[in-house]
Design a protein around this motif. Structure first.
Motif, PDB file in Angstrom:
ATOM      1  N   ILE A 264       0.849  -1.192   0.000  1.00  0.00           N
ATOM      2  CA  ILE A 264       0.000   0.000   0.000  1.00  0.00           C
ATOM      3  C   ILE A 264       0.885   1.242   0.000  1.00  0.00           C
ATOM      4  O   ILE A 264       1.869   1.320   0.729  1.00  0.00           O
ATOM      5  CB  ILE A 264      -0.911  -0.012   1.236  1.00  0.00           C
ATOM      6  N   ARG A 265       0.542   2.190  -0.838  1.00  0.00           N
ATOM      7  CA  ARG A 265       1.260   3.466  -0.886  1.00  0.00           C
ATOM      8  C   ARG A 265       0.276   4.597  -0.611  1.00  0.00           C
ATOM      9  O   ARG A 265      -0.814   4.623  -1.179  1.00  0.00           O
ATOM     10  CB  ARG A 265       1.925   3.652  -2.240  1.00  0.00           C
TER      11      ARG A 265
ATOM     12  N   ASP B 154      -5.106  -0.875   5.055  1.00  0.00           N
ATOM     13  CA  ASP B 154      -6.253  -0.706   4.158  1.00  0.00           C
ATOM     14  C   ASP B 154      -7.517  -0.314   4.924  1.00  0.00           C
ATOM     15  O   ASP B 154      -8.626  -0.412   4.399  1.00  0.00           O
ATOM     16  CB  ASP B 154      -6.508  -1.992   3.362  1.00  0.00           C
TER      17      ASP B 154
ATOM     18  N   ASN C 251     -13.113   6.456  -6.843  1.00  0.00           N
ATOM     19  CA  ASN C 251     -12.337   5.384  -7.469  1.00  0.00           C
ATOM     20  C   ASN C 251     -12.919   5.120  -8.852  1.00  0.00           C
ATOM     21  O   ASN C 251     -13.702   5.937  -9.367  1.00  0.00           O
ATOM     22  CB  ASN C 251     -12.314   4.123  -6.598  1.00  0.00           C
TER      23      ASN C 251
ATOM     24  N   GLU D 208      -9.336  -1.295  -3.164  1.00  0.00           N
ATOM     25  CA  GLU D 208      -8.705  -0.894  -4.419  1.00  0.00           C
ATOM     26  C   GLU D 208      -8.208   0.541  -4.322  1.00  0.00           C
ATOM     27  O   GLU D 208      -8.560   1.268  -3.388  1.00  0.00           O
ATOM     28  CB  GLU D 208      -9.681  -1.013  -5.591  1.00  0.00           C
ATOM     29  N   SER D 209      -7.394   0.934  -5.274  1.00  0.00           N
ATOM     30  CA  SER D 209      -6.845   2.293  -5.267  1.00  0.00           C
ATOM     31  C   SER D 209      -7.976   3.324  -5.294  1.00  0.00           C
ATOM     32  O   SER D 209      -8.999   3.129  -5.955  1.00  0.00           O
ATOM     33  CB  SER D 209      -5.928   2.494  -6.468  1.00  0.00           C
TER      34      SER D 209
ATOM     35  N   GLU E 257      -4.148   9.981  -1.314  1.00  0.00           N
ATOM     36  CA  GLU E 257      -4.086   9.046  -2.438  1.00  0.00           C
ATOM     37  C   GLU E 257      -3.728   7.667  -1.880  1.00  0.00           C
ATOM     38  O   GLU E 257      -2.662   7.487  -1.297  1.00  0.00           O
ATOM     39  CB  GLU E 257      -3.042   9.512  -3.441  1.00  0.00           C
ATOM     40  N   PHE E 258      -4.649   6.720  -2.055  1.00  0.00           N
ATOM     41  CA  PHE E 258      -4.465   5.348  -1.585  1.00  0.00           C
ATOM     42  C   PHE E 258      -4.225   4.460  -2.801  1.00  0.00           C
ATOM     43  O   PHE E 258      -5.083   4.339  -3.669  1.00  0.00           O
ATOM     44  CB  PHE E 258      -5.722   4.886  -0.827  1.00  0.00           C
ATOM     45  N   CYS E 259      -3.036   3.854  -2.871  1.00  0.00           N
ATOM     46  CA  CYS E 259      -2.679   3.023  -4.025  1.00  0.00           C
ATOM     47  C   CYS E 259      -2.544   1.568  -3.588  1.00  0.00           C
ATOM     48  O   CYS E 259      -1.747   1.243  -2.713  1.00  0.00           O
ATOM     49  CB  CYS E 259      -1.372   3.491  -4.650  1.00  0.00           C
ATOM     50  N   ASN E 260      -3.330   0.716  -4.230  1.00  0.00           N
ATOM     51  CA  ASN E 260      -3.329  -0.710  -3.939  1.00  0.00           C
ATOM     52  C   ASN E 260      -3.677  -1.442  -5.226  1.00  0.00           C
ATOM     53  O   ASN E 260      -4.663  -1.112  -5.881  1.00  0.00           O
ATOM     54  CB  ASN E 260      -4.353  -1.029  -2.851  1.00  0.00           C
ATOM     55  N   ARG E 261      -2.908  -2.441  -5.591  1.00  0.00           N
ATOM     56  CA  ARG E 261      -3.110  -3.136  -6.862  1.00  0.00           C
ATOM     57  C   ARG E 261      -4.340  -4.033  -6.866  1.00  0.00           C
ATOM     58  O   ARG E 261      -4.812  -4.418  -7.921  1.00  0.00           O
ATOM     59  CB  ARG E 261      -1.877  -3.986  -7.190  1.00  0.00           C
TER      60      ARG E 261
ATOM     61  N   ASP F  94      -7.857  -5.508  -7.119  1.00  0.00           N
ATOM     62  CA  ASP F  94      -8.917  -5.004  -7.986  1.00  0.00           C
ATOM     63  C   ASP F  94     -10.272  -5.460  -7.471  1.00  0.00           C
ATOM     64  O   ASP F  94     -10.797  -6.486  -7.857  1.00  0.00           O
ATOM     65  CB  ASP F  94      -8.698  -5.508  -9.413  1.00  0.00           C
TER      66      ASP F  94
END
Length: 288
Positions: A4-5, A125, A141, A199-200, A255-259, A261
């Motif tokens: 997670i970024r 998350d 999103n 998800e992001s 900004e929440f980045c997670n691959r 899906d």
């Protein structure tokens, strides 16, 4: 699973009309852990009282949240951490409310001050949002824009009861009248919601100086259009100012980045810290 970024950005602006900025905003993203938060407070009361109230609220939440990631917290299970995160927000809101009330008692010239508050905190998350008043949080999103808060306001009550449509509420004479705020009662009636992010996504927190001019559709357009995403805060400020800027304007983004899906899922039901009572005070934000 990809790590997670998190990244944050925030801005507050005096607007085109007001002589003082009574909004306060705090943003933070940890360099070492997947932890980030944004706090937005919109003060009222005039004669520097509004600015003082919003700063007290924002500083108090910032102080409490900055202390959260200690050795005890990091050693706990995810479920315990989620409970601790919610408890930290509850405690911080209570402390902020008490500080504002104490300041009003010792400084009678600030007797009308108070502040709205909205705060979003992400750990891993897990997302928690606390709010009181009409400052808002949204999640965007690939599935679109989702409001995460419901205003504590007279017009929202009228919408809920069928007396007004959302379109009519935009031009209502009481659209700036809120029913809850920090610093007006012994107990703060904040509402807390929590979600698990799958998800992001982008999280927007803002004062009503923004939502006065941009409807949900326009907010979604900005968040879907501009990249880097964190620069959306500048577009929000500019758009509100170009349309009149009658109030102070604040916007913060996480900004929440997670691959992974999948859709955003609720992890719990909304919780109100104190049940709404009959005869609740109505605060006119136009006093500012």
């Amino acid at each position: 699973m990809e790590p997670i970024r998190l990244a944050v950005n925030g801005r507050t602006d005096i607007g085109q009309v007001r002589e003082e900025n009574e909004d306060s905003i705090r943003c933070h993203s940890s360099e070492n852990h997947p932890f980030a938060y944004v706090v937005v407070a919109d003060g009222m009361g005039g004669y520097s009282g509004g600015a003082m109230a919003s700063n007290i609220a924002a500083d108090t939440l910032q102080d409490q949240l900055d202390k959260l990631l200690n050795a005890t917290f990091l050693s706990c299970s995810p479920q315990q951490q989620q409970l601790m995160l919610r408890a930290a927000l509850v405690d911080a809101i209570g402390v902020a409310n008490r500080k504002i009330l104490d300041k009003k008692q010792s400084h009678p010239q600030f007797s009308h001050m108070g502040t709205t508050l909205v705060s979003a905190v992400i750990w891993q998350d897990f997302l928690v949002v606390a709010h009181i008043g009409d400052s808002r949080a949204y999640l965007w999103n690939n599935y679109g824009l989702q409001p995460l808060t419901k205003d504590h306001s007279v017009v929202q009550q009228m919408i809920d009861s069928g007396q007004l449509t959302r379109e009519q509420a935009q031009s209502s004479q009481v659209r700036n009248h809120i029913t809850r705020a920090l610093g007006v009662a012994e107990k703060a009636e904040a509402t807390i919601n929590s979600w698990t992010l799958k998800e992001s996504a982008l999280l927007l927190l803002c004062s009503d100086g923004l939502t006065e001019y941009l409807c949900d559709h326009e907010i979604q357009r900005v968040m879907a259009t501009y990249r880097p995403a964190l620069e959306c805060v500048y577009h929000f400020i500019d758009d509100a100012n170009q349309r009149g800027g009658r109030d102070n304007i604040s916007a913060g983004i996480i900004e929440f980045c997670n691959r992974a899906d999948a859709v955003v899922e609720f992890s719990g039901n909304p919780v109100t810290l104190k049940p709404k009572q009959k005869g609740d005070i109505t605060i006119r934000k136009t006093q500012r």
